[in-house]
Design an enzyme around this catalytic site. Sequence first.
Site, PDB file in Angstrom:
ATOM      1  N   GLY A  51       0.834  -1.194   0.000  1.00 56.91           N
ATOM      2  CA  GLY A  51       0.000   0.000   0.000  1.00 56.91           C
ATOM      3  C   GLY A  51       0.864   1.236   0.000  1.00 56.91           C
ATOM      4  N   HIS A  52       1.858   1.231  -0.876  1.00 57.66           N
ATOM      5  CA  HIS A  52       2.745   2.389  -1.017  1.00 57.66           C
ATOM      6  C   HIS A  52       3.565   2.273  -2.286  1.00 57.66           C
ATOM      7  CE1 HIS A  52       5.809  -0.361   0.553  1.00 57.66           C
ATOM      8  NE2 HIS A  52       5.007  -0.608   1.569  1.00 57.66           N
ATOM      9  N   ALA A  53       4.223   3.377  -2.648  1.00 59.12           N
ATOM     10  CA  ALA A  53       5.214   3.407  -3.726  1.00 59.12           C
ATOM     11  C   ALA A  53       6.463   4.066  -3.160  1.00 59.12           C
ATOM     12  CB  ALA A  53       4.684   4.197  -4.916  1.00 59.12           C
TER      13      ALA A  53
END
Length: 135
Positions: A51-53
């Site tokens: 749930g991130h980059a």
Amino acid sequence: MPLADVKLLELPKIADPRGNLTFIEGMKHVPFEISRVYYLYDVPGGETRGGHAHRTLEQFIIAAMGSFDVLLDDGFDRKRVFLNRSYYGLYVPRMVWRELENFSSGSVCLVLASHPYDEADYYRSYEEFRSVVRT
Ligand code: TYD
């Protein structure tokens, strides 16, 4: 980076009746020097990780045990990769949003990373990530 730069790579496998062996060398089997290793385990059924980059971090994700899905999103397109073999790994370049889900019971997600942990390297808001890659 575009999703086309995400690569599912086959790793060396030394098959042996005593048990198989797979190895990974930085800049040879993965396209970066390995600076950090971490792993996810004891993931309860139905949970989602990721749930991130990342602004600069490159990663290589392996289902060392069991299986799970990796959802990838470059701000334009999405794709899902199912990992279930310990001699395959998924190269995820910088600036690709990822979510990991559908972990099988007892699975272990091994991650090789190009840099030490740095919270400032994360985009934790999908909306922020999407607006940055689209401008
Ligand atoms: P996070 O990267 O959000 O986990 P995942 O993407 O696998 O779901 O990290 C979860 C927490 O762990 C967060 O508080 C930061 C911490 N952490 C470290 O301290 N060092 C690390 O190398 C990693 C990957 C996370």
